[in-house]
Every structure is written in C-alpha cells, then in structure tokens.
Design a protein around this motif. Structure first.
Motif, short mmCIF file in Angstrom:
data_model
loop_
_atom_site.label_atom_id
_atom_site.label_comp_id
_atom_site.label_asym_id
_atom_site.label_seq_id
_atom_site.Cartn_x
_atom_site.Cartn_y
_atom_site.Cartn_z
N THR B 247 46.06 -21.35 -19.03
CA THR B 247 46.57 -20.76 -17.78
C THR B 247 46.80 -19.25 -18.27
OG1 THR B 247 48.59 -21.82 -18.39
CG2 THR B 247 47.39 -22.74 -16.57
N ARG B 248 47.34 -19.29 -19.68
CA ARG B 248 47.84 -18.07 -20.34
C ARG B 248 46.68 -17.33 -20.31
NH1 ARG B 248 52.05 -15.99 -19.35
NH2 ARG B 248 53.48 -17.24 -20.58
N ILE B 249 45.45 -17.77 -20.74
CA ILE B 249 44.35 -17.05 -21.15
C ILE B 249 43.55 -16.41 -19.74
CG2 ILE B 249 41.90 -17.01 -21.67
CD1 ILE B 249 42.32 -19.09 -23.71
N VAL B 250 43.57 -17.27 -18.80
CA VAL B 250 43.40 -16.64 -17.32
C VAL B 250 44.16 -15.75 -16.88
CG1 VAL B 250 42.92 -17.39 -15.22
CG2 VAL B 250 42.12 -18.76 -16.87
N ASP B 251 45.59 -15.79 -17.06
CA ASP B 251 46.20 -14.65 -16.81
C ASP B 251 46.10 -13.32 -17.10
OD1 ASP B 251 47.68 -16.32 -15.10
OD2 ASP B 251 49.38 -16.80 -16.38
N TYR B 252 46.02 -13.36 -18.65
CA TYR B 252 45.50 -12.27 -19.49
C TYR B 252 44.23 -11.41 -19.03
CZ TYR B 252 49.10 -13.09 -23.28
OH TYR B 252 50.39 -13.27 -24.15
N VAL B 253 43.33 -12.40 -18.85
CA VAL B 253 41.92 -12.06 -18.33
C VAL B 253 42.25 -11.03 -16.89
CG1 VAL B 253 39.45 -12.44 -17.42
CG2 VAL B 253 40.42 -13.54 -19.44
N TYR B 254 43.11 -11.78 -16.06
CA TYR B 254 43.44 -11.23 -14.72
C TYR B 254 43.94 -9.72 -14.79
CZ TYR B 254 41.64 -15.01 -11.97
OH TYR B 254 40.80 -16.00 -11.36
N ILE B 255 45.02 -9.87 -15.87
CA ILE B 255 45.73 -8.59 -16.02
C ILE B 255 44.59 -7.36 -16.58
CG2 ILE B 255 47.26 -7.29 -17.87
CD1 ILE B 255 48.91 -10.27 -17.88
N GLY B 256 43.79 -7.90 -17.53
CA GLY B 256 42.75 -7.08 -18.09
C GLY B 256 42.95 -5.76 -18.67
N SER B 257 44.18 -5.69 -19.24
CA SER B 257 44.49 -4.75 -20.27
C SER B 257 43.88 -4.90 -21.65
CB SER B 257 45.98 -4.63 -20.36
OG SER B 257 46.50 -5.81 -21.32
N ASP B 258 43.74 -4.08 -22.35
CA ASP B 258 43.07 -4.13 -23.78
C ASP B 258 43.90 -5.43 -24.65
OD1 ASP B 258 40.54 -3.42 -24.85
OD2 ASP B 258 41.79 -2.35 -26.23
N GLU B 259 45.28 -5.04 -24.63
CA GLU B 259 46.17 -5.67 -25.28
C GLU B 259 45.88 -7.30 -24.93
OE1 GLU B 259 50.26 -5.47 -25.21
OE2 GLU B 259 50.28 -4.92 -27.42
N GLY B 260 45.99 -7.53 -23.34
CA GLY B 260 45.96 -8.57 -22.77
C GLY B 260 44.39 -9.44 -23.15
N LEU B 261 43.39 -8.67 -23.16
CA LEU B 261 42.13 -9.19 -23.59
C LEU B 261 42.10 -9.68 -24.94
CD1 LEU B 261 39.33 -7.39 -21.79
CD2 LEU B 261 40.06 -9.60 -21.67
N THR B 262 42.95 -9.01 -25.96
CA THR B 262 42.86 -9.19 -27.47
C THR B 262 43.70 -10.58 -27.56
OG1 THR B 262 42.74 -7.00 -27.83
CG2 THR B 262 43.55 -8.73 -29.56
N ASP B 263 44.60 -10.86 -26.70
CA ASP B 263 45.72 -11.86 -26.67
C ASP B 263 44.66 -13.10 -26.20
OD1 ASP B 263 47.66 -11.14 -28.12
OD2 ASP B 263 49.13 -10.92 -26.20
N ALA B 264 44.17 -13.04 -25.19
CA ALA B 264 43.33 -13.84 -24.58
C ALA B 264 42.31 -14.60 -25.53
CB ALA B 264 42.63 -13.50 -23.40
N THR B 265 41.45 -13.56 -26.18
CA THR B 265 40.50 -13.68 -27.22
C THR B 265 41.15 -14.57 -28.53
OG1 THR B 265 39.56 -11.73 -26.71
CG2 THR B 265 38.72 -12.74 -28.70
#
Lengths: 355, 570
Positions: B247-265
C-alpha cells in the motif's frame, strides 16, 4: 527378416561404465535373451537398441543399416521396432482397441485394415472380447497382453521385451512364457528379451547372453549355458551350484574339506574351483565311498531339496521327490557325484555379485 | 515392413546439432528477458544509484524513515502469521478432503477452492462489514448473544488483517497439498499401516514427511501471496492506519514525486529480494525431491476410515466452511441488495436491486468487464502455451537450457505484483524504445509474468505423474515428438491444462494490484472498477460486482465439471 548387430557398444554415465565393449549379432528369427542380475546393463542394452539411449561409443545396425554410431542416430520412432515395457505402459486414456491400433494409425494404415489387424492380434493374445475396455478395467495380466498386442500389431521384425513378465503372478508368468514363444514362432520375428529370471531364459531362448556388471560373460543356447558355463559367475547365476576347492593332478581332483576324489580328464592342474550342481548329486542308502549327514530337507513337490554335511562342507542336494522322508533328518546317507564342472581357481565370491 | 530406409539415414544427427526445441526456449527466454528480467534489474539499479553514483543511501531510508519502517514490519508480521495459520489449516483440510471418508468431500473441496477463485479484496469487503468495531454484523450479533459491552473483534488491526489474509490465502496451500496428497502412492501408507501404525501415526510419520516438499512449496505460496497482497491491506489497513509495503508503494507512485518514486523503488526492491530469497531457499529444498508415483498401471488412492470421528469432524469442517466461506460470501450478496447500509437487509423496504441494475447497464462497468475478460484470456492462453512447452522440455528432455525459462517463470511469480507493475511502468513507457504504457499489452504481460507459474506447476506435476514409458511406448510405435505430445501426453494432462488455464485466467480476470498501477482511463479493468466503487462511491455497487464475479466463478466451475465428466472442477 532381420538382423541386429552390436559393434563394440559401450555406455557410460559420467564415470560409471554400465556396458563395456559389447559386441553381438542377433540373427533372423532368433529368440535372444539378455540375462543378468539387476543393474548389469541388460536393460540399458535393450534401450540402446530401441533408441531411448545413445551409446557412448560403438555402433548398432539393424539389417545392415546403422541406427546408432558416432555420427548417426535414428530416433526410436523411425526404427520400426515393437517393445513391451516392464510397467506395460498401456495408455490409460485409450481403450484396448485404440491402444493397439495406435502404431498402425501412425503408419497411415487404412481404417479397414487397422480394424482387421487389431482384431487379429487381439485374437492372438486372447483379448478379442476386451477391445472396448479401458485399461483400468483390466487385470495386470490383461494389461500386459494389451502391451504385447500393441508391440506386435505393426508386424515389427524385432520385438523388444523388457522384463515383461516380472509383474505377473507365477502361474500366469509360466503360461505367458509359452504364449510369447508360440507367437514368436508363428510370426517368425526376432525377439530380444531382457530378464533376470533364468527360468524364463532357459525355456524361451534360442540363445542366451549372460551379462554381469556390464560385461558379456557367455553366449550360447540354454543347454550350453547350463551344462558348460564359461565361468563361475555363469555357473552360479544360471542354475544352482555348490562351489568347492580342489587340487587337480594326474587326471584326478582331490576335493578340499571332503573326503572324495573325482576322475577328471580336463587340462587344468593345480588348485581349481569345482562346481557341483545340486541335482547332480544322488542320495543313496547304505555306505558309499562318500558319506554325509542330512542337515535339513524340504519337500518341494517335484523334488527333495536338502542340505547334507560331509567332511566340513555343507552341500545342497536336489534329490528325487521320493527320497523325502526316506532317510530322515540327521541320518547318514551315501552321496554320488554324477557330474561336476571345473574352473581355474578364482578368489571371487560369485554369490556376492548376485543381487 | 521396415521403416528404416535411406530417407532416415540421410537425416544424420551430428554431435553438435541444432535442436528445434531451442527455438522455443530462445523465444520464451527472449520474451522474459525483455519484459521481466530487464525491468526488474533496472529497478534494482535505480534503487542503488542516487544522484548518478552508486550508494546505499536510498536503503537507509527503509529504516530511517518511520513511515517506511512500520510498513516493513507490518508486512513481515502479517505475512508470516498468515503463512503459519494458512498451512496449519490447509494440511488437515487437504488430508480430510483428499484421503478420508469425510462426508461431503466434493462440496467442501468446491467451497474451499471457491475462496481461491474470488479476489481477496472481496474477503476484505465482507469482513469489513462483519467485524467493523462499531456496526459489524457479526460483532453486533455476538454482543447481543453474550451481552458484551464492547465489540469482541476489531477488523482494523493487525489481527484483523492476518485473519482476512489467512482465510483468503490458505486455499493456495490447500490446492498444492491436496494435489500432492492424491498423487501419493497409497502403498507407502499401507506399508506403514501394516507395520503397525495407526492412521494418525501414518499421517504423521509417512504422509507428512513425504509431503514436506509440497508443504514448503505451499507455505512459500501463502507467504509471498500475503506479503505482496495489495487488495486486503488497502481496504482494511487504510482506515485502520496499518500500512504495508504494497500500500505504501502505491501511495508513493500516486504521489509521483522523485523522492516518493525512489522510496517506492527501494521498498519494492526490498520486497522483491525477500520474496525471491525465500523462493530460492524453498526451491533448493524442493528441487531435491522428485517422486514418480504413478506408473502405467492404474492405482486407486486409499481412503482412511475416520471411524467414530467421522461425524464430529465433518461438523467441525462444516463450521469452518460456514464461517470462512459461506458467511463472507452471503454478506457480500446481502450488501449488494441493501438500500441503507445502516440497517439490516431484512428490514422492510431495505431490499433493492438497483445496484445490480447499475452493474449490468452502466457502460463504463461493462467496458471494464470486457477489458478484463479479453486481457485475462490472452494472458491465460499465451501463458498456458508457454507452460506446456516449458514443462514438457523440463520434465521430458535433456535439452540444454531447459531450466532457464522455468527459473525465470518461478522468479516472475515470486516477484510481488506491485514490483512487477512498478518495474514495467518505469521501463516500458518509452524510455528504452518500447512504449506500451496505457495499452492492454502491458497488462497482459504483467499478468503472464505474475501468474504463469500456477499453470506451469500444474502441468509439471501432471507430467511427472505420467510415466515416461507411456511416451516411450508411443515413440517405439513410430510417433515423433509433436505426435507423442498430441496423442499421449496432452490427453493425459488435459484436465491439468484446463485447470492451469483457469488458475491463470481467474486471478487475471479480477486482478487489482497491477491493474491499479497500469490502468489508464480508456482501459480500466473490473478489479479497478470494483475497488474504486468500494473505496470512493458505493459499497453496494462494489458488492454487486463482487457477487457477479462469484456467480461467474460458480457457473464456470459447474460447466467445467460437466464438460470433463466430473474429472475436473476447480
């Protein structure tokens, strides 16, 4: 007519040699048996003839055509052979008719001809009334006949049989022996038969190939193999045998541990291995020049299977059934050695090789 | 008639010959390299490279950022507990249904597997209704009976999450275990009985140890499924503020910020490495065991007599089925026809069919349903073709390289959905010359990567039950490779192929996790549609959709069972 030639065939799995430099020729209409203990390489040999295994080196020819060599390999489906598997391998999703008709179907045989041939071969194996049955509705013996019919239906010149009778009960096994032999005569085909059962080999074969540890021990007709085994292993594996040490000198052999001297016209001198088949020792009443004490006796119906202690050796004696109970346990009997075999001395314990 | 002639001899096989089978392997491996291996590797590289140079600084964020660390621990705890409970439930159930004279075995089997065939988020929806701490139907019911002041259960908790995960993932283990159990040579157990062991003793000393590889495999399945599940934690976790990695990954992807994407990755790589590591260990153990238990002779599985325990155990299993299967499904059905969610469906005037009318008339829903069917059919059909060929090469030939596709398929399935989707988004949207983002193709590919293994396992296990001599018999009869496949192997494994097809089709049909990340507005799928209704618009419409899926599953199952004359049902 068909001829199979094995030319210096060797099979290795990694470092393990399962068959070493095997050469043989199976001639027209012969019933050949590959006989040996399990793990001796006989099934591997059969599977190489069938094409399921490739020889590591050497050549296999069928009717002069090379099917397996260093640079030729004809896959099993192109070899035109029939084979019966130990597990029968009857396809559970096809009824008897379809199982048997399958090889013909692959050969694009016209339907009417398939029908006729399948009926005929089912008649030969006594399954005519079971054509529509599914394999799960058949007994083991019947499934085995289906496998046989399927192997025969395309009229192969060579029929391969991989211990086909080992899963049947004794009575049926004996009957099938004669039936297979009969079918072979009628159809005049080559049969290569793999078994560890010397009884099967004796009754069915024209020639027996005795194999041990991947090495061919002896080739000959059953009588020859039985009466003139080429070495101790063959003597022991085919039939039963008592081994004794002896000393050969001036046309006589002095047995070790037994107070008897045998007349011997052979060439071996010095220490030799003497093999005496239990049925070649006779029990006689009263004093003979070799005497012994009966340790045990077992009534076998057709024979009396007993152990007799003479000197410090215990000999197995298979006497006529009528002798059972005549002497009684622990009584003294006379022994007459009617026939025996002599081999050069060897320290191997041949019984241990048997598995 | 002798088939050996000049023709065949001309086809000389050289020592280093080109094997036709390699073409299949190359095609399949190529596909997997481009769409699976490359995206996943890219994901890993991106996780390690921050600001153009290699560093581990991204990974520090897993434990240094509390938001990330809690979701990691939550995932580990819930997945582990679900795995343990799941196997503990599945083993006795599989044994009872597969090998004893329990009453109603067929019914129970259908019920248990029914759960497998429906999307996990349906379970979440049902249990949300049943165990809501304030208005949960079951909570209220229990409070009334026992006169409790407070609701006995709270679905918005770790326990609630584990409960729903377990009830929806134990069928994974059940399927694997009952197949293994039915295929076991009964004489192994009979030998134990004749040696003096009781049925229970036999179960524990012979059946259980023989099944250890299957048990390990099923535990793996449950763990990976639970850890990579998105539907259940997103529906139950979010209101309860219990976040998991997915759920956290999907949230990060939705946020779409660069830092968010890094955390998701980074989270995705963590999840993937964990899943694949366990997969590797488990396969290493399982790979050592390989029994051929069915020969050319037909064997009948032995049935254990439960004796005087037959009725009590049947009742117990029945109660379990009632609580885990029937009540949740009934709840979803009830919700779909309830006008006012605050009242019972049985109250006068509270019954309505308008949500059902909605789902069969609203064009957006119909379009999504069509998208789901089409993409799932593609994924299942292409997937099964790959599975059949690969399983055959793997089990029946010594072709070099035959294990590579199997390995890749296993890795693909072991990779959490969320990771696959994320990797595909990041690589297949034009950055590397392929742009299939916003197409159905990307979904079909994602589905195949994720779900092909179920088909593969089914076919492989069916193949290992077909003794090689059956095929050799066809070969000596004159049948070539394709012919043998068609005449002997395929007919014998057809039930498993059909099973495998549906095992791929069904999860793809209602897939949520990957679809939720990969969908675009013109190709929404049923899962996405249902999720949106559940979360944002109308729980009743979502329930009606879920009920529709349940009915479809039941119909398909029934039809299949009729079609194969009872030989096969899901």
């Amino acid at each position: 007519m068909s001829k199979i030639t094995l030319d210096h065939v060797t099979k290795k799995y990694g470092d393990v040699t399962v068959l070493n430099d095997f050469s043989a020729e199976f001639r027209d209409g012969e019933f050949i048996t590959l006989l040996g203990p399990s793990g001796c390489g006989k099934t591997t040999m059969l599977r190489m003839i069938a094409g399921f295994e490739k020889p590591t080196s050497g050549e296999i020819r069928i009717d002069g055509v090379t099917v397996s060599s260093a640079d030729v390999f004809v896959p099993p489906e192109k070899r035109g052979l029939g084979m019966v598997f130990q597990s029968y391998a009857v396809w559970p999703h096809m009824n008897v008719f379809k199982n048997v008709a399958y090889p013909l179907k692959l050969r694009k045989t016209p339907k009417a001809e398939i029908d006729e041939k399948v009926r005929k071969v089912l008649g030969i194996v006594h399954l005519s009334q079971y054509a529509e049955r599914m394999p799960s509705e058949l007994s083991g013996g019947q499934q085995q006949r289906v496998a046989l019919a399927r192997a025969l239906v395309a009229e192969p010149k060579v029929l391969l049989l991989d211990e086909p009778l080992s899963n049947l009960d004794a009575k049926l096994r004996e009957r099938m022996r004669f039936e297979i032999k009969e079918i072979q005569h009628r159809l005049n085909i080559n049969v290569i038969y793999v078994t560890h059962d010397q009884g099967e080999a004796m009754t069915m074969s024209d020639r027996v190939f005795v194999i041990n540890s991947g090495v061919l021990q002896q080739v000959g007709d059953p009588v020859d193999i039985y009466r003139h085994p080429s070495n101790q292993f063959v003597a022991d594996f085919v039939g039963k045998v008592n081994f004794l040490k002896g000393h050969s000198e001036n046309g006589r052999i002095k047995l070790e541990g037994i107070d008897d001297i045998l007349d011997y016209s052979g060439e071996l001198t010095g220490t030799v291995d003497v093999a005496i088949r239990p049925e070649n020792i006779r029990l006689v009443s009263g004093n003979a020049h070799l005497n012994g004490r009966i340790v045990s006796e077992y009534f076998n119906g057709d024979v009396n299977d007993c152990r007799v202690l003479t000197g410090d050796k215990e000999l197995r004696v298979i006497a006529e059934a009528s002798t059972y109970g005549k002497f009684g346990k622990d009584s003294t009997v006379g022994l007459e050695i009617a026939d025996f075999l002599v081999f050069p001395e060897s320290d191997n314990d041949y019984r241990k090789i048997m598995t | 008639m002798c088939i050996i002639n000049e023709d065949t001899v001309l086809k000389r096989e050289k020592k280093f010959y080109f094997d036709v089978k390699w073409l299949f392997i190359i095609a399949i491996v190529g596909f997997l390299l481009v769409f699976q291996v490359f995206p996943l590797i890219y994901l890993v590289i991106r996780a390690f490279i921050s600001e153009g140079s290699f560093s581990l600084s991204s990974f520090e964020r897993i434990y240094s950022v509390p938001l990330n660390w809690t979701c990691v621990t939550n995932t580990l705890i819930t997945a582990t507990l679900s795995m343990i409970f799941g196997v503990l439930l599945a083993f006795p159930l599989a044994w009872l249904v597969g090998r004893t004279n329990l009453y109603g075995k067929k019914l129970f089997r259908t019920l248990f597997l029914m759960t497998y065939m429906v999307p996990p988020y349906v379970g979440a929806m049902a249990w949300l209704r049943l165990l809501n701490p304030k208005v949960g139907t079951l909570n209220v019911f229990l409070q009334n009976i026992f006169g409790l002041a407070e609701a006995p259960f709270d679905i918005y908790s770790i326990g609630g999450l584990v409960w729903v995960l377990t009830t929806f993932y134990y069928p994974y283990a059940f399927i694997t275990l009952s197949r293994a159990m039915e295929n076991m040579d009964p004489s192994l157990e009979e030998a134990s009985r004749i040696s003096g062991a009781s049925p229970i003793k036999t179960l524990l000393t012979v059946t259980l140890p023989l099944m250890l590889p299957s048990i390990a495999a099923s535990a793996l399945l449950v763990f990976v499924a639970a850890a990579s599940c998105y539907g259940i934690p997103s529906i139950i976790g979010a209101p309860g503020k219990i976040y998991t990695i997915t759920t956290r990954i999907v949230d990060y992807v939705y946020i779409g910020s660069d830092e968010g994407l890094t955390d998701a990755t980074v989270l995705a790589v963590f999840l993937m490495v964990m899943a694949l590591l366990i997969l590797f260990i488990s396969n290493f153990v399982i790979g050592k065991k390989d029994y051929i238990t069915v020969s050319g002779k037909s064997v009948r599985p032995a049935v254990v007599d439960l004796g005087r325990w037959r009725i009590p155990i049947t009742i117990l299993v029945g109660l379990f089925a009632l609580v885990v299967v029937i009540i949740p499904f009934a709840t979803v059905f009830a919700t779909s026809v309830t006008m006012n969610m605050g009242k019972s469906v049985f109250e006068p005037g509270n019954f309505t069919l308008k949500y059902w009318e909605t789902i069969i008339s609203r064009s957006s829903i119909l379009r999504s349903a069509q998208n789901s069917v089409v993409s799932a059919v593609w994924a299942a059909s292409l997937g099964m073709i790959v599975c059949i060929i690969m399983a055959y090469l793997l089990k029946r030939t010594n072709v070099r390289g035959r294990k590579i596709p199997d390995f890749l398929i296993t890795v693909g399935s072991g990779t959490p959905s969320v990771v696959i989707a994320l990797a595909l988004i990041m690589t297949m949207s034009g950055r590397f010359g392929i742009n299939i983002y916003n197409t159905m193709a990307i979904m079909v590919i994602a589905y195949m990567i994720k779900y092909m293994l179920m088909g593969m396992r089914t076919v492989v296990s069916a193949l290992s039950r077909v003794s090689p001599s059956l095929e050799e018999a066809a070969q000596i009869s004159g049948a070539g490779w394709l012919r043998r496949l068609r005449d002997v192997v395929l007919p014998l494994i057809v039930p498993s192929i059909v099973a495998g097809w549906f095992l791929i089709f069904m999860p793809c049909f209602y897939e949520l996790t990957m679809s939720n990340l990969l969908y675009s507005n013109n190709i929404k799928t049923l899962g996405v549609e249902l999720y949106n209704y559940q979360t944002y618009h109308s729980q009743q419409t979502a329930s009606a959709l879920a009920s529709g899926i349940l009915i479809l599953v039941a119909v398909v199952n029934f039809a299949l069972s009729k079609l194969t004359k009872g030989k096969f049902s899901i």
